[in-house]
Structure formats: structure tokens, C-alpha cells
Scaffold this motif. Structure first.
Motif: not given
Length: 381
Positions: A262-272
Motif C-alpha cells: 500500500d502507500v505506506w509500504t511504498d513510502a517505507f521502500d522509498q525512504a529506505r
């Protein structure tokens, strides 16, 4: 939209707070409010820097409605726990002072300053240290982009600074304390979604905002991650995603491997990806430590903040949320003990607070202790 945002949909503010006309480049020039127009020479210390005290705020029925009893229990529990390690000053409306004192106990000082809500990290001043002692940055709180009524909360930062006789630095941008994270050595983390956003800073570019952040908080390196706009009331503050445990070490709230995309896991991946290749103000690569999110927490609202990263560092301890997932809670406590050796790790249930989209860090704001100086000018402390 988080549950907190939905609950407050009927109480939106009609007006935001105007951007300051001052410039952070006018170093040290006196302002009309008795503070300064810039943060020249100031720097924001890391959260592990010794505290004079912690500020908190008592939630109001107008905002929390049917959840008021549960959230007040959470806030009182946090305040009493922090008071075991350092002084706590809790703001409350005049008519709520007696109830707040009864709930929090004699170890917590309750002062009559009007508030709308409990999110002291965002509504209070963000303190900086410098050659002249201490000052407070007022980030012009506007209800997270006019998503919530904030007529009283927009005045809290100034009220605290007036009460303590601490100089006020009025920022030339709009933001919140939870939207920034510093290592105390010149590096700042932020999500673009919560600052480079027309609901806070219309017409300002990322470069404009970064210039202000550098001057306000004494940083030389700003690391931006994308974040998420419009899905929670904060537009995804950094303090729910990534924190510095020390210079060079970032701890990240990490989704379970089987979590749905979802948008939250995508945001984590981008931030990582950003943090894996980022360098700090010293020119050194960052070490990223994963802090796994809980899995076995039962049914929660869509806006529930299930993040251990929203912990709060106090004098001698780390106060962290616990979610009832025995393995995840235990693992989180172990990781935090490793990250903060010599500090006691205390986990607290904060379920109603979590349903509101925040946690312990969101509800607190530290007053750092200036080196070689004593405070206590405000109320004789």
C-alpha cells in the motif's frame, strides 16, 4: 484519511496562520514580539541531550468526543511515567486543571494554558540552543494544513515561551515539530509530504523550505524522503517513520514482510533506498536499524499508528509504546535497549492515542538544558 482526521472533519479551521514576513537571514535582529527574526547561531540538540523538563497537553472533549476517557488515561499514564525521570509540565484549559491534576498526580505540574488538542510535539515550540542560551522556534501551527480547528493550539508555542521568558523565533515557514528529526550534529530528516505541501507552504519550493530549516535548526545537511500526502492528518510526519538514535544511526519503523502493499509500504521502500545511500553532515554514510512493526494487534482503525519508532527519549530512559504483540513488543524493547545503552526502556499501552493517529513522541516536547545554565525563570523552577 486517518480516524483522527475523520473524527474532526466537522471542526475544520476557517483560517490558517499567515507566513511570517521575517527572513531567517536577518541574523539576530530583534523582532516586535521580543524574540528574534532569525535563528543565527542556534542549533537544535538531539533528543538524548539532557532535558530540563517535558511539556505535554491535556486533550479536550470538543476534539476527542466519545474517546475522551481513554485518551486522557493514555496521556496521564505517559505523564506519570515521564515524571519518574524528569519534571513534566502539562497544559490544560482552566476548567480542566483540577481533573488533569487528579489524573496525573502530584508529580506532574499542570498549568492553565488553553489548548485544543494533545499533540504537544506539533503545537509547542521546538527549542534550539546557542551562545545566548535557549530560544524556541514557533513553526506557525495551522492545524496540519487547516485539517483541524486550532485557534488555541496556534498560540501555544508563544504562550509557553512567554511563560518561560524564552526568546521566540518566528519561522518563515509553516510546519510541526513532528515533521523534523535531527541528530544534533548538523543533519535533519524530513518528509516532503508534510512540508513541501500547499496546505502549509503554498508557493514555496523544497529549496526555499530547506534554506529555512538550515537556518532555524543549525543544520548543514537535510535528507528528504517522499512520505505520503493526504492519507493521514499529518501528511506523514517523519517521527512515525525514521529517527536518529545517535549521529550516523537511523532507526526505521519496518513493515512486516507479509504486509499488504500500500502507500505506506511504498513510502517505507522509498525512504529506505534514500537512507541507504545518504550521507550526513559529516559526510558519512548512515547505518539503518530496522525496528519491526507489530503484527498481532487485533482489529484497529485505519489510522492506527502501529510504530515503535514514535518513542520518546527522556533523562535516563526511553518511553515506548507497547501494542500487546508479545514477541514484537519484546523485540522492540531489546532493540531500543541496544540503541540506548544505559537507559531504562519502559513500554506503555497507548491504544486510544494510537487510534488518534499518534503516539508517545507526538504528545511530548522536550525543553533541553542549556550547557552551564539553569532555567527556572518562568514559574520559579
Amino acid at each position: 484519511m486517518s480516524r483522527r482526521q475523520t473524527l474532526r472533519a466537522g471542526a475544520l479551521a476557517a483560517l490558517g496562520v499567515a507566513l511570517s514576513a521575517c527572513s531567517t537571514q536577518d541574523s539576530g535582529r530583534p523582532a516586535r514580539d521580543g524574540g528574534t527574526t532569525s535563528a543565527g547561531g542556534w542549533r537544535m540538540p538531539d533528543e538524548a541531550h539532557p532535558h530540563e523538563l517535558t511539556y505535554m497537553s491535556w486533550p479536550t472533549r470538543q476534539i476527542w468526543k466519545s474517546d475522551i476517557h481513554g485518551v486522557r488515561e493514555d496521556i496521564a499514564r505517559i505523564a506519570r511515567t515521564i515524571a519518574e525521570f524528569e519534571p513534566v509540565v502539562l497544559l490544560a484549559d482552566d476548567r480542566e486543571v483540577k481533573a488533569a491534576r487528579k489524573a496525573c498526580g502530584s508529580g506532574v505540574e499542570v498549568v492553565p494554558i488553553a489548548v485544543d488538542d494533545l499533540w504537544m510535539r506539533d503545537i509547542g515550540p521546538t527549542f534550539v540552543l546557542g551562545p545566548d542560551g535557549i530560544a524556541g522556534v514557533d513553526l506557525n501551527f495551522n492545524g496540519w494544513g487547516d485539517k483541524q480547528a486550532h485557534g488555541r493550539d496556534s498560540q501555544v508555542a508563544e504562550a509557553i515561551l512567554d511563560d518561560e521568558h524564552i526568546s521566540r523565533i518566528k519561522a518563515p515557514i509553516i510546519g510541526e515539530g513532528g515533521s523534523i528529526e535531527v541528530d544534533g550534529r548538523g543533519t535533519l530528516l524530513a518528509t516532503e509530504s508534510s512540508l513541501v505541501n500547499g496546505n502549509r507552504n503554498p508557493g514555496k519550493s523544497r529549496d526555499d523550505i530547506e534554506q529555512a530549516l538550515r537556518a532555524l535548526f543549525g543544520v548543514t545537511a537535510v535528507i528528504w524522503v517522499d512520505g505520503v500526502k493526504g492519507k493521514d492528518i499529518t501528511d506523514y510526519h517523519i517521527d512515525g517513520l525514521a529517527r536518529f538514535s545517535e549521529p550516523g544511526v537511523v532507526v526505521m519503523s519496518t513493515p512486516d514482510e507479509e504486509a499488504p502493499r500500500d502507500v505506506w509500504t511504498d513510502a517505507f521502500d522509498q525512504a529506505r533506498k534514500v537512507l541507504d545511500r545518504a550521507v550526513d553532515a559529516r559526510g558519512e554514510r548512515l547505518e539503518v536499524v530496522e525496528l519491526p512493526e507489530p503484527v498481532d494487534i487485533g482489529r484497529r482503525g485505519d489510522g492506527f499508528l502501529a510504530s515503535y519508532v514514535n518513542y520518546y527519549v527522556v533523562n535516563g530512559a526511553v518511553i515506548a509504546p507497547g501494542f500487546g504483540d508479545r514477541k514484537a513488543d519484546s523485540d522492540a524493547a531489546s532493540i531500543l535497549r541496544d540503541l540506548y545503552p544505559g537507559r531504562k526502556v519502559v513500554q506503555l499501552p497507548v491504544d486510544t492515542l494510537g487510534e488518534g493517529g499518534g503516539s508517545i513522541h507526538c504528545s511530548t516536547q522536550q525543553l533541553p538544558r542549556p550547557a552551564g545554565q539553569a532555567l527556572g525563570q518562568g514559574r520559579g523552577r
